[in-house]
Design a protein around this motif. Structure first.
Motif, mmCIF file in Angstrom:
data_model
loop_
_atom_site.group_PDB
_atom_site.id
_atom_site.type_symbol
_atom_site.label_atom_id
_atom_site.label_comp_id
_atom_site.label_asym_id
_atom_site.label_seq_id
_atom_site.Cartn_x
_atom_site.Cartn_y
_atom_site.Cartn_z
ATOM 1 N N GLN A 254 0.732 -1.375 -0.011
ATOM 2 C CA GLN A 254 0.019 -0.036 0.005
ATOM 3 C C GLN A 254 0.811 1.374 -0.167
ATOM 4 N N ILE A 255 0.540 2.476 -0.867
ATOM 5 C CA ILE A 255 1.293 3.367 -0.871
ATOM 6 C C ILE A 255 -0.035 4.625 -0.453
ATOM 7 N N ILE A 256 0.492 5.296 0.353
ATOM 8 C CA ILE A 256 -0.505 6.523 0.908
ATOM 9 C C ILE A 256 0.259 7.689 0.841
ATOM 10 N N MET A 257 -0.564 8.725 0.278
ATOM 11 C CA MET A 257 0.366 10.007 -0.095
ATOM 12 C C MET A 257 -0.520 11.292 0.256
ATOM 13 N N SER A 258 0.255 12.180 0.661
ATOM 14 C CA SER A 258 -0.517 13.653 0.719
ATOM 15 C C SER A 258 0.270 14.706 -0.195
ATOM 16 N N SER A 259 -0.714 15.561 -0.413
ATOM 17 C CA SER A 259 -0.002 16.659 -1.271
ATOM 18 C C SER A 259 -0.828 17.998 -0.986
ATOM 19 N N ASP A 260 -0.161 19.194 -1.257
ATOM 20 C CA ASP A 260 -1.109 20.372 -1.095
ATOM 21 C C ASP A 260 -1.774 20.540 -2.311
ATOM 22 N N ARG A 261 -1.609 19.883 -3.282
ATOM 23 C CA ARG A 261 -2.517 19.961 -4.617
ATOM 24 C C ARG A 261 -2.553 18.654 -5.417
#
Ligand code: ADP
Ligand code: MG
Length: 460
Positions: A254-261
């Protein structure tokens, strides 16, 4: 107020003053270990020698200033590296200090149990139980739930994006913590910021230790990576990330990412990475509405076992609209003022505290900036706003201008009237009151104002 709360308040202030990568790299993992009441010395702990030297040489003045501002009895700071050797010793010392402290309230959790897990790099503070769900984040929350139930196969990668301070880090770390707790030793979760990933790759290239980095990132079952937007534009790192991503993905990790856009809006991101990101589930978190802001405030004070007048909470929820971190920061400062300084909290006091916090957050904005930004936003000319037109498409923007001049700049009503075409001060009062009322009832209007405030801050 406990020393931990004091430190939280200090970090909240510093976070707003230095760049985000610097904050994350150097201060995020710091903590206050003890305060020597007699000599006014506080002991600040950092995760390694490098961070200790760096913080001491670059941020000492800033930290001391902020600490002294909040607690006049503090004279100086000592820095210490926190590691497994001194953890036990410190724990005893801290317990002793806490037992003897006559502070008005006790910290809710013992300090060292909130330590970041060295294996996963997750902060146990971020849990799903403490995450308030509302219309602005329910999709993201549901996606996280689905991933927890079905790790690696359902939504992969999971990509969560949204503005600053809206709970992205909280949510993805909570996902990591929950997966780790549920599947115990069978899965290896790893949380990193993308800056950390970049610096690992740079280090490995320089020291010819690429294999170490490869195994660090490719031997995990769940990779949680924060602020992925910073990965764009760095060729070697992007390439390494691409391979890591593929290896994990192919093995149903599993890959979980966050980003500002969203991925499409990260200009420097390689096409092949973008399309990988877009192949999974993309959800956003947006601005919390009034009800949710209030719920967050209520929960936070309940967790800390403190009481604060509901009217004060409502006032605060009304005033701070676009950043949960800022909401927390102001709340902490209010609690601090009440508990530590023993001052009575009135709505006026709240406004002062907001001003203080806003003072460090915002660059200097003038009435002219407001007029120009609002005009741009609505596609009208600044002159239209200033002239006497009563056209509907002008009236609302003009009222918003007046509202912002009062709310954000704290200008006097006569001054606001003057700036907008020599109108009477009662017109400014009316506009301010009308918009203040409407923002709580009309989500579209609220959204507009939040966006305009964002543009004002950025100066564009
Ligand atoms: P981001 O990563 O989006 O910039 P964070 O996850 O760091 O934001 O959130 C900022 C602060 O607000 C954190 O202290 C976090 O715990 C708190 N927070 C954000 N969203 C929520 C929420 N829905 N419920 C409770 N606390 C929240
Ligand atoms: Mg974050």
């Amino acid at each position: 107020m406990s020393i931990q709360d004091l430190w939280k308040t200090v970090l909240g202030e510093i976070e707003l003053q230095i760049s985000r990568p610097n904050f994350l790299t150097w201060l995020k993992q710091s903590e206050i270990v003890e305060k020597d009441e007699k000599n006014g010395v506080v002991l600040v702990g950092l995760p390694n020698h490098f961070a200790k030297d760096w913080v001491k040489s670059r941020y000492h003045k800033l930290i001391l200033g902020s600490l002294r501002n909040l607690d006049g009895s503090i004279r100086s700071i000592d820095y210490i590296v926190l590691n497994s050797q001194n953890a036990e010793m410190l724990k005893k010392r801290v317990q002793k200090t806490q037992a003897s402290a006559s502070a008005a309230f006790r910290p809710q959790e013992p300090l060292l149990e909130l330590r970041i897990d060295p294996q996963t790099n997750l902060n146990p503070r971020y849990t799903l139980e403490t995450f308030i769900v509302g219309s602005s984040n329910e999709l993201a929350h549901a996606a996280v739930q689905a991933v927890i139930d079905d790790v690696g196969t359902k939504y992969n990668p999971l990509f969560i994006y949204g503005g600053v301070g809206l709970g992205k880090t909280h949510l993805i770390q909570a996902a990591g913590n929950e997966i780790q707790a549920r599947y115990a030793k069978r899965v290896h979760v790893l949380y990193v910021t993308s800056e950390k990933f970049v610096s690992d790759v740079v280090w490995a290239l320089r020291n010819k230790r690429m294999d170490d980095v490869k195994s660090k990132y490719r031997d995990v079952d769940v990779l949680v990576i924060d602020d992925i937007q910073f990965i764009g534009g760095k060729t070697a790192t992007e390439q390494e990330f691409f391979y890591t991503f593929n290896t994990l993905y192919e093995h149903n990790k599993q890959i979980i990412m966050s980003s500002d856009r969203p991925p499409a809006a990260i200009p420097t991101l390689e096409e092949r990475l973008r399309s990988r990101f877009e192949g999974g589930m993309i959800v956003d978190v947006s601005y919390p509405d009034y009800e949710m802001r209030l719920a967050i405030l209520r929960t936070k004070i309940q967790q800390q076992n403190i009481s604060l007048d509901d009217g004060i909470l409502e006032h605060l929820a009304l005033k701070i609209q676009n950043n949960i971190r800022e909401l927390e920061g102001v709340l902490n400062k209010i609690l601090f003022t009440q508990q530590y300084k023993g001052e009575k909290i009135t709505t006026k006091k709240v406004d002062e505290i907001i001003q203080e916090v806003a003072h460090v957050t915002s660059k200097h904005i003038t009435a002219q900036d407001v007029i120009k930004t609002v005009a741009d936003f609505f596609g009208v000319s600044p002159e239209d706003l200033v002239q006497r037109s009563r056209k509907r498409e002008i009236v609302e923007p003009r009222q918003i201008c007046m509202y912002l001049m009062r709310d954000s700049l704290n200008l006097s009503y006569p001054h606001i009237g003057e700036k907008l075409g020599k109108r009477d001060h009662t017109t400014a009062i009316h506009a301010y009151e009308k918009i203040s009322k409407e923002v709580t009832q009309n989500p579209q209007l609220n959204q507009k104002i939040v966006l305009i405030k964002g543009r004002l801050q950025k100066g564009s």
